[in-house]
Structures are given as C-alpha cells and as structure tokens.
Design a protein around this motif. Structure first.
Motif, PDB file in Angstrom:
ATOM      1  N   CYS A 125       0.840  -1.194   0.000  1.00 19.98           N
ATOM      2  CA  CYS A 125       0.000   0.000   0.000  1.00 19.98           C
ATOM      3  C   CYS A 125       0.880   1.250   0.000  1.00 19.98           C
ATOM      4  O   CYS A 125       2.005   1.219   0.516  1.00 19.98           O
ATOM      5  N   GLU A 126       0.335   2.321  -0.595  1.00 20.43           N
ATOM      6  CA  GLU A 126       1.100   3.571  -0.603  1.00 20.43           C
ATOM      7  C   GLU A 126       0.546   4.548   0.439  1.00 20.43           C
ATOM      8  O   GLU A 126       1.053   5.659   0.561  1.00 20.43           O
ATOM      9  N   HIS A 127      -0.507   4.151   1.154  1.00 22.49           N
ATOM     10  CA  HIS A 127      -1.018   4.944   2.270  1.00 22.49           C
ATOM     11  C   HIS A 127      -0.439   4.394   3.580  1.00 22.49           C
ATOM     12  O   HIS A 127      -0.040   3.229   3.648  1.00 22.49           O
ATOM     13  N   THR A 128      -0.463   5.212   4.618  1.00 23.09           N
ATOM     14  CA  THR A 128      -0.105   4.716   5.962  1.00 23.09           C
ATOM     15  C   THR A 128      -1.215   5.114   6.927  1.00 23.09           C
ATOM     16  O   THR A 128      -1.024   5.960   7.798  1.00 23.09           O
ATOM     17  N   GLU A 174      -3.379  -2.033  -1.000  1.00 21.68           N
ATOM     18  CA  GLU A 174      -4.080  -1.273  -2.032  1.00 21.68           C
ATOM     19  C   GLU A 174      -4.157  -2.144  -3.280  1.00 21.68           C
ATOM     20  O   GLU A 174      -3.125  -2.414  -3.923  1.00 21.68           O
ATOM     21  N   ASN A 207      -8.411   2.677  -2.376  1.00 21.94           N
ATOM     22  CA  ASN A 207      -8.423   4.067  -1.888  1.00 21.94           C
ATOM     23  C   ASN A 207      -8.499   5.056  -3.053  1.00 21.94           C
ATOM     24  O   ASN A 207      -8.556   6.257  -2.837  1.00 21.94           O
ATOM     25  N   ALA A 209      -6.453   6.289  -5.037  1.00 23.33           N
ATOM     26  CA  ALA A 209      -5.368   7.245  -5.292  1.00 23.33           C
ATOM     27  C   ALA A 209      -4.632   6.939  -6.591  1.00 23.33           C
ATOM     28  O   ALA A 209      -4.103   7.841  -7.239  1.00 23.33           O
ATOM     29  N   ARG A 241      -6.159   8.884   7.134  1.00 23.09           N
ATOM     30  CA  ARG A 241      -5.661   8.125   5.981  1.00 23.09           C
ATOM     31  C   ARG A 241      -4.497   8.903   5.347  1.00 23.09           C
ATOM     32  O   ARG A 241      -4.667   9.554   4.318  1.00 23.09           O
ATOM     33  N   LYS A 243      -1.236   9.873   3.368  1.00 26.50           N
ATOM     34  CA  LYS A 243      -0.437   9.474   2.201  1.00 26.50           C
ATOM     35  C   LYS A 243       0.684  10.489   2.068  1.00 26.50           C
ATOM     36  O   LYS A 243       0.421  11.699   1.972  1.00 26.50           O
ATOM     37  N   SER A 248      -4.791  12.849   0.288  1.00 27.18           N
ATOM     38  CA  SER A 248      -5.578  11.627   0.088  1.00 27.18           C
ATOM     39  C   SER A 248      -7.053  11.954  -0.143  1.00 27.18           C
ATOM     40  O   SER A 248      -7.729  11.316  -0.961  1.00 27.18           O
TER      41      SER A 248
END
Ligand code: SF4
Length: 501
Positions: A125-128, A174, A207, A209, A241, A243, A248
């Motif tokens: 995933c590129e989100h944290t 993701e 998500n 994105a 959320r 990013k 995001s």
C-alpha cells in the motif's frame, strides 16, 4: 422465553414443570423474549423476529395468564399476541406450518452457502492509515502480491461453491497496486464461470489514489463495482488516511467523480471508519457525504484488531463514545431526510430490515449462524485461507486461530467441512450462546467468534463485558424506541429498507 415460577415462596428462575406447558389456563405460551426499551415500554420479540411494543409489565402479565380477551382493555393486545405467534389458544398453534415457513425464510441466507470470496490481491500500500494493521509500504511484489498459482487455486475453490451467484472481491493493501493481477484474475474467472454456470459479481476495494483512465474503462467493460473509503471532510480523512506528500482526500474525491462518470453513481460506494478523531465530528462527516451526493453512509466503529482491546474498561468507554457519535450522526441523517434529501445509514438499514421485514438478511457481521465460512471466505496474498476478513487481520497479529488451510494444499472439503470449520460452527449460533440465547434481540443480532476471541480471548465470549453486545443491544433498542416514539421517523426508516439504490 423462560417461564418464571410465580409462586410467592419461590424466587428462583427455574422452569415450570413440563405439564404446565401442555395444559394451560386460557392460552399457551409460544417462545418469545422481552426487553425494556424505556421506563414505560418493553418490546416483545418472537422466534421469527416479529415484535410488539407494549407497556412495561406486559410480559409478566402474559406469563401469569392475566391477558383476558373478555376484558375490553385487553382485547386488542390479545388479538395481536395471537396473530403474531406470541401465544396460542391451543398448545400447538393451528398455523404452526406458517410459523415454520417464516422461520425457514429468515434463515434462507444459508441455502446456497458461501457467496463472498475475498482475494487479498496485494498487501502493498502507498497509504499509511494509522488504523490499518495489514498493509505494507514496500515495492516487494514477489513477497506481498498474490501469485498466479494462488489466484488460480482461489478461483478453482470459488467455482466449487454450491452458490450459483458468487462475489469476487479484491482487497489489499491497495488492490490497484496489483492491477495486472486483478485483470489476470477477472479474465480467468470469466472463463471458469462460463464453464461452471456461475454468475460472478466483481468488487474492487481501493483508496482510488492510483486510479487511471485505463483502470476505470476496464471496470466499466467488466461490470466491476468500486468500494472506497471516505472518512469525512479533508481535516479528518487526511489525518486518518495519511499518504506521504499527497492529499488523500482530494485523490479519493477525484476518483469517486471519475468512477461515477463512467460506471454510474450506483456502482461506487464508500465506507467510513470511525476513529477517535471522527467521534468529535458526527455532523461534519454526514454533511460531507451529502455534499458529495451520496445517498447512503455506513458508520462503522474502528475494528479492534491490533488494538489494546483486552482492557474492558477501555472497551466500555469506547463503545459509549461510539454510540454517542452514532446517535448524533443518525439524527443528522434523519434531519436531511425530513428536509427532503434521501440518505440512509447502512448499519441501521440492515438491522431495520431484520426488524421490519420477513426477509433474510445475510450481512456477514450480523447473522446467526455467523457469516464466517458459510457466507465469506478469505484467500490471503500468501495463499493462506481464513474464515473472514477479520480473521486474516488477526493473523497479521500472529494469531492463526481462524486459519483454515492453504490454497493448493487443502481440498474444498477440508476447508469448508473440515475439523476447524466444524469446531467453529459450535460457537457461530447466537441461539445457543450464553447471554444471547435469552436475549430479545437475538434474531436482529449475530454471533462473532472472531471478535470474541480477539477482544476477550474466548470464542464464546462474555456478553456483559462485550463491546459487540453493548453496541448492538443499544443500537437495536434505540431504533425500536425511536420508531415507537416518532411515527415520522418510522416512515423514514421504512423508506431505507425499500430497494432504492
Ligand atoms: S450479542 Fe448481545 S445484543 Fe446481540 S444477541 Fe447476544 S446478548 Fe443480544
């Protein structure tokens, strides 16, 4: 319902003698339970979920055979009790077959067995997001993407489901980071579905994105539904959320617009995850959904997986705060409906459908037998098979209690009918769980052994300290009490359970 002895010298809760149920003065009792919903009212609920709101003390009067049809003030109550299978003039009601049919209908979500097959197509995933216990910020595809071997094996297992209509849901991490895997899986499934005569619904949880035009066109060409996460206005969403170096909130809104334009509004849905920050802003979150043109909102509490939930005091506190948030948000949603903007809350709608209709509701998190295995199965990125989505999150906390096997190593029969599934089935039925078995809201609620195990270290669970129980009991009570108090709101609630998309 337990028939409580009315002898003044006996204060125990023992069952009456068997003979008392065979030859009864006036009328026979059918199984029902009751719950106090306010100072003045209680609700009686029978085995099939039919309910009657009555003055406090009515259940005791019924049990004591004090409801007398010859008394004009009891006539209507008596007729309602007979018509709704709470009591019967004879020990075996003439319409027992009708009751049995309605019971079968309520449980008919079991008829076809597992429908939802979740493929965790990548853990990357590129989100944290701070509430996520699952995703990995990495580029290591080999380690954290599902292999084609496991995709093939998952599809083969899905094709073995007795259910002619299955749902293939792609999750992450993701999911769009492994878009080529999604395409591979969909193309393969289309061929297999033709051979096996299955109807497959495809869902991508994302998500949004990374959404590109090519992806949306592929979703459109293959009738793929999109499910995303929107936690409210930017100041909440971006905190929840995160990013790196990106907005995001703006990305998800752009993605929602793009999907709606190509796929149609009805094929794009969003979910709220309620964090501690969200609890302060119930109205603002609802307003954001209305601003973006949504006609439904799903207010979910934060999942306990990965949290310090063994502390029951903390649970109680969190549940009370969530309920306060939920009621405030619900009031805002109701207000929008009164002003002419249709928007429903999805969790309430699921419960209301159970309360107000005779139809089955197979919502995984709120059914008995529980949805795990019978309704949902999860194929993890590494080939592990779990009983539910929560079960695989638990596995990320190194707890493999709900691991059923591995793709390519175990057969369909070993997974779905094996020893582990059989052992779990014993704790999946709220009709037989302590606390639930006597609860008036049993037919509106469900069993959740994964939640019990995670929060209380026990598959059966302890209802008086269970946040699952506290939340559901209060929401169900609140919905019934609100409908009884305000007929305009009852009308709005009824509009939520019709089939408006
Ligand atoms: S979990 Fe609680 S509210 Fe739900 S059926 Fe069991 S006792 Fe009732």
């Amino acid at each position: 319902m337990m028939a409580i002895s009315t002898k003044t010298t006996d204060h125990s809760r023992k069952f009456k003698d068997f003979g008392d149920f065979l030859s009864t003065p006036g009328y026979a009792l059918l199984p029902f339970k009751f719950h106090r919903i306010s100072e003045e009212k209680e609700v009686l609920v029978n085995e099939i979920g039919d309910f009657l709101v009555t003055p406090s003390g009515t259940a005791a009067r019924i049990v004591a055979r004090e409801v007398n049809p010859e008394n004009p003030s009891d006539l209507e109550l008596y007729a309602d009790l007979i018509a709704n299978f709470f009591i019967s003039p004879s020990p075996l009601p003439d319409l027992i077959e009708v009751l049995a049919t309605r019971y079968r209908t309520k449980k008919s979500f079991l008829d076809y067995f597992t429908s939802l097959h979740i493929f965790v197509i990548s853990l990357r995933c590129e989100h944290t997001c701070h509430y996520c216990q699952v995703s990995r910020v990495t580029t290591d595809k080999n380690r954290f993407d599902m292999s084609q071997f496991h995709i093939d094996e998952g599809i083969a297992m899905m094709m073995k489901s007795p259910n002619p209509r299955v749902t293939m849901e792609f999750q992450g991490g993701e999911a769009l980071l492994a878009f080529e895997n999604i395409v591979y899986a969909v193309e393969k499934t289309k061929m297999e579905a033709d051979k096996h005569g299955k109807h497959v619904t495809y869902v991508v949880c994302t998500n949004l994105a990374l959404l590109s035009d090519e992806m949306v066109q592929y979703f459109y060409a293959n009738n793929i539904l999109v499910s995303t996460s929107l936690d409210g206005p930017a100041f909440i969403h971006n905190k929840n959320r995160h990013k790196a170096n990106a907005n995001s909130h703006q990305l998800v809104i752009d993605g929602i617009h793009k999907c709606r334009e190509i796929l149609g509004e009805e094929n794009v849905s969003a979910l709220v995850t309620t964090t501690t920050l969200s609890l302060e802003y119930p109205e603002e979150i609802v307003d954001e959904y209305v601003r973006l043109g949504f006609h439904n909102i799903f207010l979910r509490p934060i999942s306990p997986y990965g949290f310090a939930t063994r502390n029951t005091n903390k649970n109680k506190y969190e549940t009370a705060r969530f309920l306060d948030f939920y009621k405030k948000a619900l009031a805002r949603i109701i207000q929008y409906n009164i002003e002419g903007y249709f928007i429903r809350e999805d969790y309430a709608s699921i419960i209301l459908k159970k309360i107000l209709t005779p139809f089955p509701v197979g919502y995984v998190d709120l059914q008995s037998p529980a949805g795990l295995i019978t309704n949902v199965i999860v194929f993890n990125y590494d080939g592990s098979i779990y009983a539910s989505d929560e079960a695989r999150m638990l596995a990320e906390m190194n707890d493999q209690t709900f691991k059923l096997g591995t793709l390519g190593e175990n057969t369909y029969e070993e997974i779905f009918y094996g020893g582990k599934a059989a052992a779990l089935s014993e704790v999946m039925v709220n009709e037989s769980l302590p606390g639930c078995s006597e609860c008036a809201f049993q037919s509106y609620c469900g069993a959740d052994p994964v939640f019990n195990h995670t929060t209380q270290g026990d598959l059966i669970g302890h209802r008086p300290t269970s946040s699952f129980c506290q939340r559901n009991m209060e929401i169900i009570r609140y919905l019934i009490e609100t409908m009884d108090r305000n007929k305009e709101i009852e009308k709005i609630f009824r509009s939520w359970i019709t089939d408006r998309s």
